[in-house]
Motif scaffolding. Structure first.
Motif, PDB file in Angstrom:
ATOM      1  N   LYS A  86      -1.042  22.274  -4.406  1.00 38.51           N
ATOM      2  CA  LYS A  86      -1.397  22.352  -2.778  1.00 38.51           C
ATOM      3  C   LYS A  86      -0.303  21.772  -2.099  1.00 38.51           C
ATOM      4  N   LEU A  87       0.615  22.318  -1.388  1.00 37.80           N
ATOM      5  CA  LEU A  87       1.806  21.598  -0.503  1.00 37.80           C
ATOM      6  C   LEU A  87       1.345  21.658   0.927  1.00 37.80           C
ATOM      7  N   TYR A  88       1.033  22.884   1.238  1.00 42.13           N
ATOM      8  CA  TYR A  88       0.902  23.082   3.025  1.00 42.13           C
ATOM      9  C   TYR A  88      -0.008  22.546   3.269  1.00 42.13           C
ATOM     10  N   GLN A  89      -0.550  21.401   3.524  1.00 42.03           N
ATOM     11  CA  GLN A  89      -1.604  20.767   4.019  1.00 42.03           C
ATOM     12  C   GLN A  89      -1.467  19.310   4.458  1.00 42.03           C
ATOM     13  N   ALA A  90      -2.395  18.672   5.068  1.00 43.32           N
ATOM     14  CA  ALA A  90      -2.259  17.102   5.705  1.00 43.32           C
ATOM     15  C   ALA A  90      -1.899  16.295   4.236  1.00 43.32           C
ATOM     16  N   GLU A  91      -2.505  16.482   2.961  1.00 40.24           N
ATOM     17  CA  GLU A  91      -2.188  15.696   1.875  1.00 40.24           C
ATOM     18  C   GLU A  91      -2.229  16.649   0.657  1.00 40.24           C
ATOM     19  N   GLY A  92      -1.099  16.614  -0.196  1.00 42.80           N
ATOM     20  CA  GLY A  92      -1.196  17.383  -1.339  1.00 42.80           C
ATOM     21  C   GLY A  92      -0.527  16.698  -2.716  1.00 42.80           C
ATOM     22  N   ASP A 130       6.839  17.213  11.483  1.00 42.13           N
ATOM     23  CA  ASP A 130       7.728  18.376  11.031  1.00 42.13           C
ATOM     24  C   ASP A 130       8.270  18.297   9.647  1.00 42.13           C
ATOM     25  N   LYS A 131       7.613  17.330   8.889  1.00 40.71           N
ATOM     26  CA  LYS A 131       8.276  16.960   7.554  1.00 40.71           C
ATOM     27  C   LYS A 131       6.937  17.035   6.570  1.00 40.71           C
ATOM     28  N   TYR A 132       7.272  17.374   5.276  1.00 40.24           N
ATOM     29  CA  TYR A 132       6.458  16.926   4.125  1.00 40.24           C
ATOM     30  C   TYR A 132       7.001  15.894   3.472  1.00 40.24           C
ATOM     31  N   CYS A 133       6.552  14.460   3.209  1.00 41.59           N
ATOM     32  CA  CYS A 133       7.073  13.705   2.701  1.00 41.59           C
ATOM     33  C   CYS A 133       6.492  13.589   1.095  1.00 41.59           C
ATOM     34  N   ILE A 134       7.338  13.820   0.223  1.00 48.51           N
ATOM     35  CA  ILE A 134       6.914  13.908  -0.961  1.00 48.51           C
ATOM     36  C   ILE A 134       7.112  12.694  -2.109  1.00 48.51           C
ATOM     37  N   ARG A 135       6.191  12.017  -2.697  1.00 45.09           N
ATOM     38  CA  ARG A 135       6.453  11.164  -3.491  1.00 45.09           C
ATOM     39  C   ARG A 135       6.455  11.754  -4.916  1.00 45.09           C
ATOM     40  N   PHE A 136       7.795  11.551  -5.719  1.00 45.09           N
ATOM     41  CA  PHE A 136       7.859  11.968  -7.089  1.00 45.09           C
ATOM     42  C   PHE A 136       7.526  10.859  -7.853  1.00 45.09           C
ATOM     43  N   GLY A 137       6.523  11.109  -9.128  1.00 43.10           N
ATOM     44  CA  GLY A 137       6.542   9.999  -9.982  1.00 43.10           C
ATOM     45  C   GLY A 137       6.139  10.266 -11.358  1.00 43.10           C
ATOM     46  N   GLU A 138       6.068   9.313 -12.108  1.00 38.95           N
ATOM     47  CA  GLU A 138       5.767   9.638 -13.470  1.00 38.95           C
ATOM     48  C   GLU A 138       4.559  10.269 -14.028  1.00 38.95           C
ATOM     49  N   PRO A 140       0.707  -1.350  -0.003  1.00 37.12           N
ATOM     50  CA  PRO A 140      -0.070   0.191  -0.116  1.00 37.12           C
ATOM     51  C   PRO A 140       0.729   1.073  -0.008  1.00 37.12           C
ATOM     52  N   TYR A 141       0.316   2.485  -0.643  1.00 36.04           N
ATOM     53  CA  TYR A 141       1.043   3.569  -0.752  1.00 36.04           C
ATOM     54  C   TYR A 141       1.753   3.940   0.786  1.00 36.04           C
ATOM     55  N   ALA A 142       1.033   3.932   1.717  1.00 38.24           N
ATOM     56  CA  ALA A 142       1.611   4.617   2.906  1.00 38.24           C
ATOM     57  C   ALA A 142       2.570   3.704   3.525  1.00 38.24           C
ATOM     58  N   ALA A 143       2.706   2.097   3.118  1.00 39.69           N
ATOM     59  CA  ALA A 143       3.669   1.216   3.611  1.00 39.69           C
ATOM     60  C   ALA A 143       5.092   1.583   2.974  1.00 39.69           C
ATOM     61  N   ARG A 144       4.961   2.149   1.729  1.00 36.88           N
ATOM     62  CA  ARG A 144       6.244   2.408   0.817  1.00 36.88           C
ATOM     63  C   ARG A 144       7.015   3.556   1.336  1.00 36.88           C
ATOM     64  N   TRP A 145       6.686   4.301   2.316  1.00 37.71           N
ATOM     65  CA  TRP A 145       7.601   5.331   2.699  1.00 37.71           C
ATOM     66  C   TRP A 145       8.699   4.655   3.536  1.00 37.71           C
ATOM     67  N   ASP A 146       9.704   4.187   2.729  1.00 34.36           N
ATOM     68  CA  ASP A 146      10.410   3.176   3.252  1.00 34.36           C
ATOM     69  C   ASP A 146      11.964   3.674   3.551  1.00 34.36           C
ATOM     70  N   HIS A 194       3.027  13.857  -4.863  1.00 33.18           N
ATOM     71  CA  HIS A 194       1.791  13.592  -3.697  1.00 33.18           C
ATOM     72  C   HIS A 194       2.674  13.721  -2.269  1.00 33.18           C
ATOM     73  N   SER A 195       2.104  14.520  -1.843  1.00 33.01           N
ATOM     74  CA  SER A 195       2.724  14.716  -0.489  1.00 33.01           C
ATOM     75  C   SER A 195       1.848  14.241   0.858  1.00 33.01           C
ATOM     76  N   ARG A 196       2.503  14.042   1.908  1.00 35.48           N
ATOM     77  CA  ARG A 196       1.917  13.721   3.284  1.00 35.48           C
ATOM     78  C   ARG A 196       2.452  14.393   4.332  1.00 35.48           C
ATOM     79  N   GLU A 197       1.969  14.788   5.274  1.00 36.60           N
ATOM     80  CA  GLU A 197       2.409  15.728   6.309  1.00 36.60           C
ATOM     81  C   GLU A 197       2.586  14.726   7.595  1.00 36.60           C
ATOM     82  N   THR A 198       4.070  14.963   7.910  1.00 38.93           N
ATOM     83  CA  THR A 198       4.403  14.439   9.258  1.00 38.93           C
ATOM     84  C   THR A 198       4.207  15.512  10.370  1.00 38.93           C
TER      85      THR A 198
END
Length: 381
Positions: A125-131, A77-85, A43-49, A71-75
């Motif tokens: 939309k970057l500065y939010q829980a999911e962007g 103190d971070k924004y974890c961003i997945r870059f894709g095709e 699952p997508y969430a599990a791939r923040w490896d 696609h970003s997810r907020e932690t």
């Protein structure tokens, strides 16, 4: 490598392809001759490896990774961003976590982060829980020229993008140049992918010089990082009596999962003063307290670790021993058990042989029969 605004703990590359049924599989090519395999269809969430799962299969991507979707997810103190095709998650992806204040807002829904290697622009939309949104990376031509002047080149079109994500800086390049006359571009990219910082690299040089009496190659440093070799692990192994090992042997031990717990578990079973090669053999072949206890309960109380390893390699275990007991052969010596298992003599074979008239007296007779074959119709060889 200075990483003032980037978290390097959760980067991952996943390559996915459709296979006939439409299922997707991650393609992983070895980072080294001892490569890693990444799990499939997480699952997508599990791939923040962890970045240790990233190997140089990154270089096999033919797509341009410098632009696409994010696609970003907020932690906390971070924004974890997945870059894709594209917006579909079933493609390659590379994830990086940035400090929340890393990006500068240029205009509504446009954010930029500039480093020595280039500038990354996020639109969305970057500065939010999911962007989510689109991104584009533009390499710094001056930095690329600097690399060329240092003799560092790469044909990989994503070369600078990977250096950017690791925040590669001239200071790190200059450090490497003091140790190596020639630096291959692909090796530099692997250092970036596997997040070997300048500080960490210096530590590896110290480890290799102390325990192997030489300066490591860049490839050796990459392998050490991939397999988790560090000062703590070296001290752990040394504390258990293995003080004369070079880095190659320690790396081999780490790859196969040899640690203080495993060494002590063998000691508790009475196996002391073992060489590291003996410990490695036991670990590789699964000779652990469970297997040792299983064999001792069956009466094999005085076997050497070498003989236990031999038995385990050939599949001699409680199940096989009980199988032969049902065929009438109990209390067999370990060598006969191993020989019988090697040649495929089991209860089914013995039963079949008896049904053809071969009522033999010893397990050795049945082993010989299995080796030479029996006449299925006449009941005679």
């Amino acid at each position: 490598m200075n990483l003032p605004s980037i978290s390097s703990n959760v980067r991952i590359v996943s390559f996915l392809v459709s296979v006939f049924t439409g299922a997707f599989f991650i393609l992983t090519l070895p980072a080294t001759s001892m490569g890693l395999l990444t799990a499939v269809n997480l699952p997508y969430a599990a791939r923040w490896d962890n970045a240790e799962q990233r190997s140089k299969q990154t270089k096999s991507i033919t797509q341009d990774m410098t632009k696409g979707y994010w696609h970003s997810r907020e932690t906390r103190d971070k924004y974890c961003i997945r870059f894709g095709e594209n917006e579909n998650e079933h493609n390659w992806g590379i994830t990086e976590c940035f400090d929340k204040n890393a990006f500068e807002k240029k205009q509504t829904d446009v954010f930029q982060l500039t480093r020595q290697t280039g500038t990354l622009t996020l639109t969305g939309k970057l500065y939010q829980a999911e962007g989510d949104g689109t991104y584009e990376f533009v390499a710094n031509e001056a930095f690329l020229t600097y690399l060329t002047e240092q003799g560092i080149t790469s044909r990989d079109e994503n070369f600078m993008f990977h250096l950017y994500l690791a925040d590669m800086q001239k200071q790190y390049i200059a450090f490497l140049k003091t140790h190596y006359t020639q630096i291959e571009g692909n090796r530099l990219m692997e250092l970036a992918i596997h997040e070997v910082s300048q500080k960490k690299y210096q530590e590896y040089i110290g480890l290799f010089e102390k325990y192997s009496g030489k300066k490591p190659s860049i490839q050796e440093v990459i392998e050490a990082k991939i397999h988790g070799i560090d000062q703590a692990y070296v001290e752990e192994i040394q504390a258990n009596g293995y003080t004369g090992l070079d880095m190659k042997k320690m790396m081999e031990a780490k790859i196969h999962g040899v640690n203080a717990d495993f060494i002590n578990s063998l000691k508790q079973e009475g196996f002391t003063n073992l060489s590291m090669q003996e410990v490695l053999s036991a670990k590789i072949h699964g000779v652990d307290p469970s297997y040792i206890g299983q064999m001792r309960k069956l009466g094999f109380t005085n076997l050497t670790l070498e003989k236990l390893s031999e038995a385990k390699i050939h599949g001699v275990n409680a199940s096989y021993i009980h199988d032969l007991e049902t065929a009438g052969f109990s209390n067999l010596p370990i060598n006969k058990l191993i020989e019988a298992k090697i040649h495929g003599v089991n209860a089914d074979f013995i039963s079949e042989a008896k049904s053809k008239g071969y009522n033999l007296g010893t397990i050795g007779d049945y082993i010989s029969l299995k080796i030479h074959g029996m006449a299925r119709n006449t009941g005679r060889e």
